[in-house]
Design a protein around this motif. Structure first.
Motif, PDB file in Angstrom:
ATOM      1  N   VAL A  31      31.228  15.539  73.360  1.00  0.00           N
ATOM      2  CA  VAL A  31      30.020  15.278  72.566  1.00  0.00           C
ATOM      3  C   VAL A  31      28.984  14.547  73.422  1.00  0.00           C
ATOM      4  CG1 VAL A  31      29.075  14.126  70.531  1.00  0.00           C
ATOM      5  CG2 VAL A  31      31.309  15.251  70.400  1.00  0.00           C
ATOM      6  N   ALA A  32      29.445  13.610  74.247  1.00  0.00           N
ATOM      7  CA  ALA A  32      28.518  12.901  75.135  1.00  0.00           C
ATOM      8  C   ALA A  32      27.862  13.866  76.115  1.00  0.00           C
ATOM      9  CB  ALA A  32      29.259  11.790  75.886  1.00  0.00           C
ATOM     10  N   GLN A  33      28.616  14.821  76.615  1.00  0.00           N
ATOM     11  CA  GLN A  33      28.035  15.840  77.491  1.00  0.00           C
ATOM     12  C   GLN A  33      27.002  16.677  76.743  1.00  0.00           C
ATOM     13  OE1 GLN A  33      31.745  17.722  78.957  1.00  0.00           O
ATOM     14  NE2 GLN A  33      31.005  17.251  81.027  1.00  0.00           N
ATOM     15  N   LYS A  34      27.348  17.091  75.540  1.00  0.00           N
ATOM     16  CA  LYS A  34      26.449  17.932  74.736  1.00  0.00           C
ATOM     17  C   LYS A  34      25.105  17.253  74.517  1.00  0.00           C
ATOM     18  CE  LYS A  34      26.022  19.932  70.082  1.00  0.00           C
ATOM     19  NZ  LYS A  34      26.718  20.144  68.773  1.00  0.00           N
ATOM     20  N   HIS A  35      25.137  15.945  74.247  1.00  0.00           N
ATOM     21  CA  HIS A  35      23.898  15.224  73.929  1.00  0.00           C
ATOM     22  C   HIS A  35      23.400  14.373  75.102  1.00  0.00           C
ATOM     23  CE1 HIS A  35      23.993  16.429  69.713  1.00  0.00           C
ATOM     24  NE2 HIS A  35      25.295  16.210  69.730  1.00  0.00           N
ATOM     25  N   ASN A  36      24.015  14.556  76.276  1.00  0.00           N
ATOM     26  CA  ASN A  36      23.585  13.879  77.500  1.00  0.00           C
ATOM     27  C   ASN A  36      23.505  12.369  77.328  1.00  0.00           C
ATOM     28  OD1 ASN A  36      22.982  13.956  80.205  1.00  0.00           O
ATOM     29  ND2 ASN A  36      20.799  14.347  79.923  1.00  0.00           N
ATOM     30  N   LEU A  37      24.629  11.779  76.905  1.00  0.00           N
ATOM     31  CA  LEU A  37      24.703  10.337  76.673  1.00  0.00           C
ATOM     32  C   LEU A  37      25.339   9.619  77.853  1.00  0.00           C
ATOM     33  CD1 LEU A  37      26.131  10.394  73.024  1.00  0.00           C
ATOM     34  CD2 LEU A  37      23.728  10.118  73.688  1.00  0.00           C
ATOM     35  N   VAL A  38      24.875   8.415  78.117  1.00  0.00           N
ATOM     36  CA  VAL A  38      25.562   7.484  79.006  1.00  0.00           C
ATOM     37  C   VAL A  38      26.621   6.773  78.174  1.00  0.00           C
ATOM     38  CG1 VAL A  38      25.332   5.417  80.425  1.00  0.00           C
ATOM     39  CG2 VAL A  38      23.510   7.144  80.417  1.00  0.00           C
ATOM     40  N   ILE A  39      27.858   6.715  78.664  1.00  0.00           N
ATOM     41  CA  ILE A  39      28.951   6.057  77.939  1.00  0.00           C
ATOM     42  C   ILE A  39      29.252   4.720  78.602  1.00  0.00           C
ATOM     43  CG2 ILE A  39      31.354   6.200  77.195  1.00  0.00           C
ATOM     44  CD1 ILE A  39      31.172   9.232  77.429  1.00  0.00           C
TER      45      ILE A  39
ATOM     46  N   VAL B  35      30.031   7.845  82.775  1.00  0.00           N
ATOM     47  CA  VAL B  35      30.790   6.721  82.221  1.00  0.00           C
ATOM     48  C   VAL B  35      30.600   5.484  83.093  1.00  0.00           C
ATOM     49  CG1 VAL B  35      33.095   5.829  81.689  1.00  0.00           C
ATOM     50  CG2 VAL B  35      32.527   8.217  81.155  1.00  0.00           C
ATOM     51  N   ILE B  36      30.157   4.407  82.488  1.00  0.00           N
ATOM     52  CA  ILE B  36      30.127   3.097  83.136  1.00  0.00           C
ATOM     53  C   ILE B  36      31.301   2.321  82.560  1.00  0.00           C
ATOM     54  CG2 ILE B  36      28.806   0.988  83.532  1.00  0.00           C
ATOM     55  CD1 ILE B  36      26.266   2.600  83.029  1.00  0.00           C
ATOM     56  N   ARG B  37      32.336   2.153  83.365  1.00  0.00           N
ATOM     57  CA  ARG B  37      33.564   1.532  82.873  1.00  0.00           C
ATOM     58  C   ARG B  37      33.567   0.039  83.154  1.00  0.00           C
ATOM     59  NH1 ARG B  37      38.675   2.249  81.063  1.00  0.00           N
ATOM     60  NH2 ARG B  37      40.143   0.645  81.762  1.00  0.00           N
ATOM     61  N   LEU B  38      33.901  -0.752  82.119  1.00  0.00           N
ATOM     62  CA  LEU B  38      33.941  -2.202  82.227  1.00  0.00           C
ATOM     63  C   LEU B  38      35.382  -2.682  82.075  1.00  0.00           C
ATOM     64  CD1 LEU B  38      30.960  -3.032  79.811  1.00  0.00           C
ATOM     65  CD2 LEU B  38      30.873  -2.151  82.157  1.00  0.00           C
ATOM     66  N   ASP B  39      35.870  -3.388  83.083  1.00  0.00           N
ATOM     67  CA  ASP B  39      37.212  -3.975  83.057  1.00  0.00           C
ATOM     68  C   ASP B  39      37.112  -5.475  83.220  1.00  0.00           C
ATOM     69  OD1 ASP B  39      39.604  -1.952  83.108  1.00  0.00           O
ATOM     70  OD2 ASP B  39      38.101  -1.042  84.424  1.00  0.00           O
ATOM     71  N   SER B  40      38.131  -6.181  82.731  1.00  0.00           N
ATOM     72  CA  SER B  40      38.114  -7.642  82.777  1.00  0.00           C
ATOM     73  C   SER B  40      39.518  -8.175  82.991  1.00  0.00           C
ATOM     74  CB  SER B  40      37.546  -8.185  81.459  1.00  0.00           C
ATOM     75  OG  SER B  40      37.670  -9.588  81.395  1.00  0.00           O
ATOM     76  N   PHE B  41      39.596  -9.326  83.673  1.00  0.00           N
ATOM     77  CA  PHE B  41      40.865 -10.037  83.807  1.00  0.00           C
ATOM     78  C   PHE B  41      41.093 -11.006  82.647  1.00  0.00           C
ATOM     79  CE2 PHE B  41      40.336  -8.998  88.412  1.00  0.00           C
ATOM     80  CZ  PHE B  41      41.543  -8.337  88.579  1.00  0.00           C
ATOM     81  N   SER B  42      40.157 -11.073  81.698  1.00  0.00           N
ATOM     82  CA  SER B  42      40.243 -12.081  80.641  1.00  0.00           C
ATOM     83  C   SER B  42      41.505 -11.962  79.809  1.00  0.00           C
ATOM     84  CB  SER B  42      39.012 -11.997  79.734  1.00  0.00           C
ATOM     85  OG  SER B  42      37.853 -12.416  80.414  1.00  0.00           O
ATOM     86  N   LYS B  43      41.917 -10.740  79.491  1.00  0.00           N
ATOM     87  CA  LYS B  43      43.096 -10.555  78.635  1.00  0.00           C
ATOM     88  C   LYS B  43      44.374 -10.350  79.438  1.00  0.00           C
ATOM     89  CE  LYS B  43      40.399 -10.563  74.993  1.00  0.00           C
ATOM     90  NZ  LYS B  43      39.076 -10.597  75.603  1.00  0.00           N
ATOM     91  N   ILE B  44      44.264 -10.152  80.744  1.00  0.00           N
ATOM     92  CA  ILE B  44      45.459  -9.832  81.527  1.00  0.00           C
ATOM     93  C   ILE B  44      45.779 -10.872  82.607  1.00  0.00           C
ATOM     94  CG2 ILE B  44      45.518  -7.356  81.092  1.00  0.00           C
ATOM     95  CD1 ILE B  44      43.864  -6.863  83.532  1.00  0.00           C
ATOM     96  N   LEU B  45      44.855 -11.786  82.904  1.00  0.00           N
ATOM     97  CA  LEU B  45      45.166 -12.957  83.735  1.00  0.00           C
ATOM     98  C   LEU B  45      44.791 -14.219  82.968  1.00  0.00           C
ATOM     99  CD1 LEU B  45      44.249 -12.017  87.432  1.00  0.00           C
ATOM    100  CD2 LEU B  45      46.526 -12.256  86.419  1.00  0.00           C
ATOM    101  N   ALA B  46      43.494 -14.518  82.868  1.00  0.00           N
ATOM    102  CA  ALA B  46      43.042 -15.682  82.107  1.00  0.00           C
ATOM    103  C   ALA B  46      41.539 -15.546  81.876  1.00  0.00           C
ATOM    104  CB  ALA B  46      43.348 -16.974  82.856  1.00  0.00           C
TER     105      ALA B  46
ATOM    106  N   GLY C 204      35.732  -9.918  86.368  1.00  0.00           N
ATOM    107  CA  GLY C 204      35.927  -8.546  85.933  1.00  0.00           C
ATOM    108  C   GLY C 204      35.333  -7.612  86.959  1.00  0.00           C
ATOM    109  N   TRP C 205      35.184  -6.336  86.578  1.00  0.00           N
ATOM    110  CA  TRP C 205      34.573  -5.389  87.492  1.00  0.00           C
ATOM    111  C   TRP C 205      34.019  -4.195  86.721  1.00  0.00           C
ATOM    112  CZ3 TRP C 205      39.715  -5.851  86.575  1.00  0.00           C
ATOM    113  CH2 TRP C 205      40.493  -4.706  86.420  1.00  0.00           C
ATOM    114  N   VAL C 206      33.031  -3.569  87.329  1.00  0.00           N
ATOM    115  CA  VAL C 206      32.377  -2.388  86.769  1.00  0.00           C
ATOM    116  C   VAL C 206      32.626  -1.223  87.718  1.00  0.00           C
ATOM    117  CG1 VAL C 206      30.184  -1.359  86.029  1.00  0.00           C
ATOM    118  CG2 VAL C 206      30.579  -3.832  85.736  1.00  0.00           C
ATOM    119  N   THR C 207      32.983  -0.067  87.162  1.00  0.00           N
ATOM    120  CA  THR C 207      33.140   1.150  87.945  1.00  0.00           C
ATOM    121  C   THR C 207      32.094   2.157  87.486  1.00  0.00           C
ATOM    122  OG1 THR C 207      35.527   0.751  88.024  1.00  0.00           O
ATOM    123  CG2 THR C 207      34.762   2.943  88.685  1.00  0.00           C
ATOM    124  N   ALA C 208      31.362   2.727  88.433  1.00  0.00           N
ATOM    125  CA  ALA C 208      30.270   3.647  88.100  1.00  0.00           C
ATOM    126  C   ALA C 208      29.805   4.331  89.382  1.00  0.00           C
ATOM    127  CB  ALA C 208      29.105   2.888  87.454  1.00  0.00           C
ATOM    128  N   PRO C 209      28.933   5.341  89.271  1.00  0.00           N
ATOM    129  CA  PRO C 209      28.311   5.912  90.475  1.00  0.00           C
ATOM    130  C   PRO C 209      27.582   4.830  91.266  1.00  0.00           C
ATOM    131  CG  PRO C 209      27.924   7.339  88.584  1.00  0.00           C
ATOM    132  CD  PRO C 209      28.535   6.075  88.049  1.00  0.00           C
TER     133      PRO C 209
END
Length: 518
Positions: free
Chosen positions: A234-242, A289-300, A306-311
């Protein structure tokens, strides 16, 4: 290494990402580097650097950083390790203290980002070229920056019907309008997302979709692989940033069965028995897709890492935002995380740690659900979470369901009885939709032995407001949760657990009284 040059590139066999730069707000469409930094990209080896306003590291008073850390999966004979970071000498991968404490660019420290790049490649294997990672101060920071790239006041953002209050607050402060999309037991509904986009007639086009696909906050839902593929289509169909906000990704839990007790996973093996559902990033062939990860729930959480993965071209813009706001997470926090993951645990230790976390939260989830089955049957409806740390419950008020004050009266009654949960109104994505009769229970923090008295108190409060009887062991519920005795029970509990006062004290309850000082 100059962190302004920090970029980790995919193998060239992958296709280039789709260019979504046309969606950047006007202020982010200009150059990606300052003129000064562009000149200083490749300084010669004999360069005498008198340009930066950096303090002399010999004045830094911290001479050594040492920490004792758990050894994941270790036997009792080796329960912990010690990690040490020296002032001037690198030991293995991680930077020395003088480097960690000095100013640096907006990307994050080399050793920190290197681990995260390798970890992301190993876990998600992005399907396009020229992707990278950049350090963030956790997902709240990353959400703010991702939205700032694509949204300006008056724009609208697609969100889940119930969503993270931090993001909803950010939208309100930035004068952005949330556009709710329906949820079911698997999270966001693709057909409703398609409908909303197809019927959209707002003043500005819909460009951004914000979604929490795993252990959704507050509902606890987790998208199946098929659901993620449909959302992406659906995101591809409507050209959305996720914007894929996924802090609970590594807290995926196995399906619950009624014969599971909280002691059935103490061998810490459950994480190895269940594969993680693929992320939206791993499905992304376009670079949307702009992916957001965090150590908040898995370390402290207060590491603020945290970190961001994207082009890479998107990360270049996030770097600009970082250099004008946070710079990057604390060098000490990054150094501690890097030393732990690169030089102390390694990937095997990291995997063992995640496995233990999943076992711990599976045990907690299982016991909480069993207590809900025992004491809340007929009083609430819920879906058992497959990730994260929340259970979302719809309260059945029975004959009082039509009473618009029922939820407010319940919250006051819960407070009197010494039980606190987050009301659904806190997560409502728009004031034009009703909040209904929802509560979010967090099963991560409170002592596991407090689950039963907590739900007994909740059952008592609901049955008082609704006029129903608690379905099981009503006498025990009355004995445990009666408002006349709950404060004295809390006082007795706190007397033996002074470090856990805030876990159970209700709003407005005087902690000094609980400690016998009033």
């Amino acid at each position: 290494m100059n962190t302004d040059q920090l970029a980790f590139n995919c193998p060239p066999s992958h296709a280039s990402p789709k260019d979504l730069g046309e969606f950047f707000v006007p202020s982010m469409r200009g150059p990606t580097k300052s003129a000064f930094k562009s000149i200083m990209v490749n300084p010669i080896l004999t360069m005498i650097n008198m340009a930066g306003g950096m303090p002399n590291p010999n004045t830094f008073p911290i001479l050594q950083l040492q920490a004792r850390v758990k050894t994941p999966g270790a036997t009792s004979s080796q329960p912990e390790d010690t990690l040490t970071i020296e002032k001037k000498r690198r030991n293995k991968t991680t930077e020395c203290l003088d480097e960690l404490l000095q100013y640096s660019g907006g990307c994050g420290l080399e050793s920190y980002c290197s681990f995260l790049y390798n970890h992301t490649q190993r876990t998600h294997s992005p399907q396009y070229a020229d992707w990278g990672v950049i350090a963030s101060c956790g997902n709240t920071d990353a959400i703010d920056k991702a939205l700032s790239l694509f949204c300006q006041p008056g724009d609208s953002v697609l969100v889940e019907r119930w969503s993270f209050p931090g993001t909803l607050s950010k939208l309100a402060i930035a004068r952005l309008k949330p556009v709710p999309v329906a949820l079911d037991e698997e999270g966001m509904v693709p057909a409703d997302l398609d409908r909303v986009c197809s019927e959209w007639g707002g003043a500005t086009p819909l460009r951004v979709l914000y979604v929490i696909p795993t252990g959704q906050n507050p509902t606890g839902t987790t998208m199946s692989l098929a659901r993620r593929k449909s959302i992406y289509a659906v995101a591809q169909k409507h050209n959305l940033v996720i914007i894929e906000d996924d802090p609970y990704y590594f807290l995926q839990l196995p399906k619950f069965t009624s014969n599971q007790g909280y002691d059935t996973v103490t061998d810490r093996t459950c994480g190895q028995q269940q594969a993680l559902v693929s992320s939206l990033l791993s499905l992304d062939t376009d670079g949307r897709v702009i992916r957001l990860d965090s150590f908040s729930k898995i370390l402290a959480p207060n590491l603020r890492c945290g970190w961001v993965t994207a082009p890479q071209y998107i990360l270049d813009k996030i770097q600009i935002l970082s250099e004008t706001t946070t710079l990057q997470p604390s060098g000490l926090s990054q150094g501690l995380v890097s030393k732990l993951l690169n030089d102390t645990w390694g990937m095997d230790g990291w995997d063992a740690h995640i496995c233990e976390l999943r076992a711990i939260y599976t045990a907690r989830r299982n016991h909480f659900v069993r207590m809900a089955e025992k004491h809340l049957s007929g009083l609430v409806e819920y879906t058992v979470p497959l990730a994260g740390m929340f259970m979302w419950m719809r309260v059945n008020f029975g004959a009082a369901s039509a009473d618009p004050t029922a939820m407010t009266r319940l919250l006051y009654k819960m407070n009197e009885c010494g039980i606190m949960m987050a009301p659904g109104m806190s997560f409502n994505s728009t004031a034009t939709l009703p909040s209904d009769h929802y509560l979010r229970a967090a099963f991560a923090l409170v002592d596991i032995d407090m689950f039963e008295p907590a739900l007994l108190r909740l059952a008592h409060a609901i049955s008082t407001i609704s006029g129903q009887s608690a379905s099981v062991n009503d006498e025990a519920a009355t004995n445990d949760a009666s408002c006349s005795s709950s404060k004295y029970e809390i006082r007795a509990y706190v007397a033996n657990n002074t470090d856990k006062v805030q876990l159970i004290a209700p709003v407005g309850f005087n902690v000094a009284v609980a400690n016998g000082r009033g």
